[in-house]
Design a protein around this motif. Structure first.
Motif, short mmCIF file in Angstrom:
data_model
loop_
_atom_site.label_atom_id
_atom_site.label_comp_id
_atom_site.label_asym_id
_atom_site.label_seq_id
_atom_site.Cartn_x
_atom_site.Cartn_y
_atom_site.Cartn_z
N GLY A 1 -15.90 2.61 -4.41
CA GLY A 1 -15.09 3.46 -5.27
C GLY A 1 -15.17 4.91 -4.86
O GLY A 1 -16.19 5.36 -4.33
N CYS A 2 -14.08 5.64 -5.09
CA CYS A 2 -14.04 7.06 -4.77
C CYS A 2 -13.19 7.77 -5.81
O CYS A 2 -12.07 7.34 -6.12
N PHE A 3 -13.70 8.85 -6.36
CA PHE A 3 -12.95 9.62 -7.35
C PHE A 3 -11.88 10.46 -6.66
O PHE A 3 -12.06 10.92 -5.53
N VAL A 4 -10.75 10.63 -7.35
CA VAL A 4 -9.60 11.35 -6.80
C VAL A 4 -9.63 12.78 -7.31
O VAL A 4 -9.83 13.02 -8.52
N ASN A 5 -9.43 13.72 -6.41
CA ASN A 5 -9.35 15.13 -6.79
C ASN A 5 -8.00 15.38 -7.46
O ASN A 5 -6.96 15.32 -6.79
N PRO A 6 -7.95 15.66 -8.76
CA PRO A 6 -6.65 15.79 -9.44
C PRO A 6 -5.85 17.01 -8.99
O PRO A 6 -4.62 17.01 -9.11
N SER A 7 -6.51 18.04 -8.50
CA SER A 7 -5.77 19.24 -8.09
C SER A 7 -5.06 19.06 -6.76
O SER A 7 -4.06 19.73 -6.49
N ASN B 1 0.82 -1.22 0.00
CA ASN B 1 0.00 0.00 0.00
C ASN B 1 0.85 1.26 0.00
O ASN B 1 0.47 2.28 -0.58
N ALA B 2 2.04 1.23 0.66
CA ALA B 2 2.90 2.40 0.67
C ALA B 2 3.34 2.76 -0.76
O ALA B 2 3.32 3.93 -1.16
N ARG B 3 3.73 1.74 -1.53
CA ARG B 3 4.14 1.98 -2.93
C ARG B 3 2.93 2.45 -3.75
O ARG B 3 3.06 3.32 -4.63
N PHE B 4 1.79 1.87 -3.48
CA PHE B 4 0.56 2.24 -4.20
C PHE B 4 0.25 3.73 -4.00
O PHE B 4 -0.04 4.45 -4.96
N LEU B 5 0.32 4.19 -2.75
CA LEU B 5 0.02 5.59 -2.47
C LEU B 5 1.03 6.52 -3.14
O LEU B 5 0.67 7.54 -3.72
N TRP B 6 2.33 6.15 -3.04
CA TRP B 6 3.38 7.01 -3.61
C TRP B 6 3.29 7.07 -5.13
O TRP B 6 3.29 8.14 -5.73
N GLU B 7 3.22 5.88 -5.77
CA GLU B 7 3.16 5.84 -7.24
C GLU B 7 1.85 6.44 -7.74
O GLU B 7 1.81 7.13 -8.76
N GLY B 8 0.75 6.17 -7.02
CA GLY B 8 -0.55 6.66 -7.46
C GLY B 8 -0.63 8.17 -7.47
O GLY B 8 -1.10 8.78 -8.44
N PRO C 1 -4.37 15.53 -5.03
CA PRO C 1 -4.59 14.09 -4.87
C PRO C 1 -4.17 13.60 -3.48
O PRO C 1 -3.04 13.82 -3.05
N ASP C 2 -5.09 12.95 -2.79
CA ASP C 2 -4.83 12.34 -1.49
C ASP C 2 -5.40 10.93 -1.55
O ASP C 2 -6.57 10.70 -1.24
N LEU C 3 -4.56 9.97 -1.97
CA LEU C 3 -5.05 8.60 -2.16
C LEU C 3 -5.39 7.93 -0.83
O LEU C 3 -6.23 7.03 -0.78
N GLY C 4 -4.73 8.34 0.25
CA GLY C 4 -5.08 7.79 1.56
C GLY C 4 -6.51 8.11 1.93
O GLY C 4 -7.27 7.25 2.39
N ALA C 5 -6.90 9.37 1.72
CA ALA C 5 -8.29 9.77 1.99
C ALA C 5 -9.25 9.06 1.05
O ALA C 5 -10.34 8.65 1.44
N ALA C 6 -8.85 8.91 -0.22
CA ALA C 6 -9.71 8.21 -1.19
C ALA C 6 -9.91 6.75 -0.78
O ALA C 6 -11.01 6.20 -0.93
N GLU C 7 -8.86 6.11 -0.25
CA GLU C 7 -9.00 4.73 0.23
C GLU C 7 -10.01 4.64 1.38
O GLU C 7 -10.86 3.74 1.41
N ARG C 8 -9.92 5.57 2.32
CA ARG C 8 -10.84 5.53 3.46
C ARG C 8 -12.28 5.73 3.00
O ARG C 8 -13.21 5.06 3.49
N ARG C 9 -12.50 6.65 2.06
CA ARG C 9 -13.87 6.89 1.58
C ARG C 9 -14.38 5.70 0.78
O ARG C 9 -15.56 5.34 0.86
N ALA C 10 -13.49 5.09 -0.02
CA ALA C 10 -13.90 3.91 -0.78
C ALA C 10 -14.28 2.76 0.16
O ALA C 10 -15.25 2.04 -0.07
N ASN C 11 -13.53 2.60 1.23
CA ASN C 11 -13.85 1.55 2.21
C ASN C 11 -15.17 1.85 2.91
O ASN C 11 -15.95 0.94 3.21
#
Length: 735
Positions: A430-436, A322-329, A438-448
């Motif tokens: 699923g949760c859409f990511v704000n491109p301006s 997940n750490a690599r996923f957040l960084w690369e994402g 991007p906070d994938l950690g927050a998107a993961e929590r909302r998707a869950n």
């Protein structure tokens, strides 16, 4: 002449040998120097990677502590504002994942149960909270940690809100899989005391293997750094001759540090092997000098790749963690912001059963199979990673309106996988990511969050955290706040729906069922269907059940004092109570406090409530405890679920309430009449009182009286009534 030539030849050979030896010695020296320099370079690279990972860990731990402390601060503000009462703290503790929440006075008397009972007044952290600070500390000689925030009224600290989290929950702050399980991470305070340490490879055991002395230079330097809030590192030696790197970093402004230990040879062992081989080849031939340099350069790249693999790969699937996923994402979203990115949280249903039936090795094989299947479904630039346990995260791109179809595609592909417990089923959010930003950690929590709302649907389920979902969450939060205010303002009241029996051809009141109503100051009377489900989801239903029971007890006591007939009143019991051991103790305490006659009280348990006990023996024991308190027990909604006549044989209930579904259609059918007559006849034979609820037609009532039904409840005779209206139906006690 020949002798001179021979001497000259020997001299040439001698100088050649000397030159060769000097050359080889020079080459060997250069090779050794290069090997040492290579080792130093790898050490520097190791320190840099260790520092990077430690910084990420410190930021993650700080964000988790900030979130916990923020929940406690919001709860304290609600208490001060009167929005939340102390009685509502258990429900709030359950929502915020605290073991206990309690208000503590300035004296520091412990309000906690024995497992967490300490003298808070003696704790420096408690005194700091009284002085206005937000802090936390371990419970002395107890399991758990104490979070403390001040309760401020009128500019003065009048007490402290204290929250307890167990050691097991605090261990979630640290990563047990640090560097592929070969490292150890912990949380220290400014004195160097270990506060939180993983169960696997405990930090104290790892650092204890060095047998260090308090007078060693690195110890004194680390103590000074901890007191001054500085980061640092040190290379330590163990009793076995191994070397380990220690790195420590501050965690925000909490006067805490994250400390990480990894073996030096985690990266350098293979470097040493290559260096020794290079020296041997260099001594044998100067030509290998170039090869040695090339090997060194190549290995530096391999060492760096190995570090990235250890720090950023999942040990089970071999793919991204997940750490690599957040960084690369986040890097991908920033580079290509216009491509419509979304995060999907995907969870495998019944994965625990696979581990239990086939073993953990089969479970790991299934995780790898799922990972491969997901990768095959992803397009260019999209990512997949395993998160915690049986949860995967996906980063997809494309038009927003296509995301639901993509999620259905993932469900269909994984549904083709056969497991030990049948076809694989998944739940997705699923949760859409704000491109301006991007906070994938927050998107993961909302998707869950979206995923958990539909996790129980069959066979697969998916939900999107979109504007409508966020609005529903906000609406539910507001309704929950209103509910908590309703408890504090005593906005709940009881209505009584009469139960009638037939005497001398006339129907007379013989009892009632207590039903709760919410009298909202702005919206008026709110029906139960709008707030009971929320109470059940949040655990407030237990508090509501006890409130209704106490109001009924007080009402019976008042009737006795006024000389009115004390007809029996039945009260519903939620299945949530079955999750609490000895829950009937609370009912007993209310009976003793109010002085109500327990013989006039009846607890209604539905079939589902009794089935949650899983065993008939436990259900029988529960009913026995109700009888010991002097109360009756009825089986509610009989026929609404999976009713079994065996329940009537095995459970000593006092009354049987036939569900209204028996009477929704016409009772003119001989078949329907035969079923009802049989149940009523069986109830009479077992000396069980029969009650028909939901009766709205004269024909239904006439049939039931003729068939021998003891009591009838329904709108045909009376709707649920306010207590004053119901009391007007009661005869005097001597009648």
């Amino acid at each position: 002449m020949q002798g001179q030539k021979k001497q000259r030849a020997q001299g040439v050979r001698r100088w050649a040998l000397i030159a060769a030896a000097a050359l080889l010695a020079g080459v060997g020296t250069i090779a050794v120097w290069n090997a040492v320099a290579l080792r130093q370079a790898v050490d520097r690279r190791t320190q840099q990677y260790l520092a990077d990972v430690s910084n990420q860990s410190a930021q993650l731990i700080r964000s988790r502590i900030d979130a916990i402390m923020g929940q406690l601060v919001l709860t304290a503000e609600d208490l001060v504002a009167g929005v939340l009462s102390p009685e509502g703290l258990p429900a709030r503790a359950s929502l915020a994942k605290f073991d206990q929440l309690a208000v503590v006075g300035p004296a520091g008397d412990s309000p906690f149960a024995e497992a967490h009972a300490v003298d808070l007044g003696e704790l420096p952290a408690f005194q700091s909270a009284l002085n206005g600070a937000r802090t936390f500390c371990p419970l002395p000689e107890k399991d758990g940690f104490l979070y403390l925030v001040p309760l401020t009224r009128g500019g003065q600290v009048t007490g402290v809100l204290a929250g307890v989290k167990s050691d097991a929950k605090m261990r979630l702050l640290v990563d047990n899989d640090c560097f592929d399980g070969q490292g150890s991470t912990c949380v220290l305070d400014s004195d160097g005391t270990v506060l939180v340490s993983p169960v696997q490879r405990p930090f104290s055991a790892s650092i204890g293997a060095t047998h260090y002395s308090e007078t060693e230079g690195w110890v004194q330097e680390m103590q000074e750094d901890l007191q001054q809030g500085r980061a640092g590192n040190a290379l330590l030696s163990t009793a076995d001759g191994e070397e380990i790197w220690l790195d420590y970093r501050p965690i925000g402004d909490y006067e805490l540090y994250v400390a990480t230990l990894i073996p030096r040879d985690l990266i350098a062992a293979e470097v040493d092997l290559h260096a020794q081989q290079a020296i041997g080849f260099a001594v044998g031939a100067a030509a290998l000098l170039a090869l040695l340099s090339a090997v060194g350069i190549i290995y530096q790249g391999r060492a760096r790749a190995q570090m990235r693999r250890i720090a950023f790969s999942d040990p089970v699937t071999g793919g991204y963690n997940n750490a690599r996923f957040l960084w690369e994402g986040e890097r991908l979203v920033r580079q290509r912001p216009a491509e419509g990115w979304a995060v999907i949280a995907l969870n495998l249903k019944d994965f625990r059963l696979v581990n239990e039936v086939k073993g953990e090795e089969s479970g790991d094989d299934l995780l790898r199979q799922v990972h491969r299947a997901l990768l095959q479904q992803l397009g260019e630039g999209e990512l997949a990673a395993r998160g915690e346990g049986d949860t995967f995260y996906l980063l997809t791109r494309g038009p927003q309106e296509q995301l639901a179809a993509r999620m259905e595609g993932f469900s269909a592909r994984l549904g083709a996988i056969d497991t030990a417990v049948g076809r694989l089923r998944v739940s997705q959010g699923g949760c859409f990511v704000n491109p301006s930003a991007p906070d994938l950690g927050a998107a993961e929590r909302r998707a869950n969050l979206a995923r958990r709302t539909v996790a129980e649907e069959y066979p697969s389920s998916a939900a999107l955290f979109d504007g409508a979902f966020a609005a529903r969450q906000e609406e539910e939060i507001e309704r929950l706040k209103e509910l908590e205010q309703a408890f504090a303002r005593e906005e709940f009241c009881i209505y009584l729906q009469p139960k009638y029996r037939q005497r001398d051809g006339r129907a007379e009141v013989a009892g009632a069922e207590a039903l709760v109503r919410w009298v909202h100051p702005g919206r008026g009377l709110i029906p139960p269907g709008e707030f009971i489900p929320l109470c059940e989801r949040t655990g407030l239903i237990r508090q509501l059940d006890l409130l209704v029971f106490e109001k009924v007890c007080l009402l019976l006591k008042k009737w006795a004092e006024q000389g009115l007939a004390e007809v029996p009143i039945s009260v519903n019991v939620s299945r949530q109570h079955l999750k609490t051991a000895h829950f009937l103790d609370s009912y007993r305490d209310i009976l003793q406090r109010t002085g109500a006659d327990a013989r006039r009280l009846e607890l209604e348990l539905t079939e589902n409530v009794l089935f949650t006990t899983r065993e008939i023996g436990k259900s029988r024991e529960l009913i026995g405890h109700i009888h010991q308190l002097g109360m009756r027990c009825s089986l509610d909604d009989f026929g609404a679920g999976y009713s079994s006549l065996g329940l009537l044989k095995d459970l000593p209930v006092d009354a049987l309430k036939l569900d209204r579904q028996f009477f929704v259609g016409s009772l003119d059918s001989p078949r329907s009449q035969a079923v009802v007559r049989a149940i009523l006849s069986l109830a009479r034979a077992l000396d069980i009182e029969s009650v028909a609820e939901g009766i709205e037609e004269e024909g239904q009532a006439a049939f039931l009286w003729e068939a021998g039904c003891d009591l009838i409840q329904g709108y045909l005779y009376a709707p649920p009534l306010p207590t004053a209206a119901f009391e007007s139906l009661l005869p005097p006690a001597d009648n």
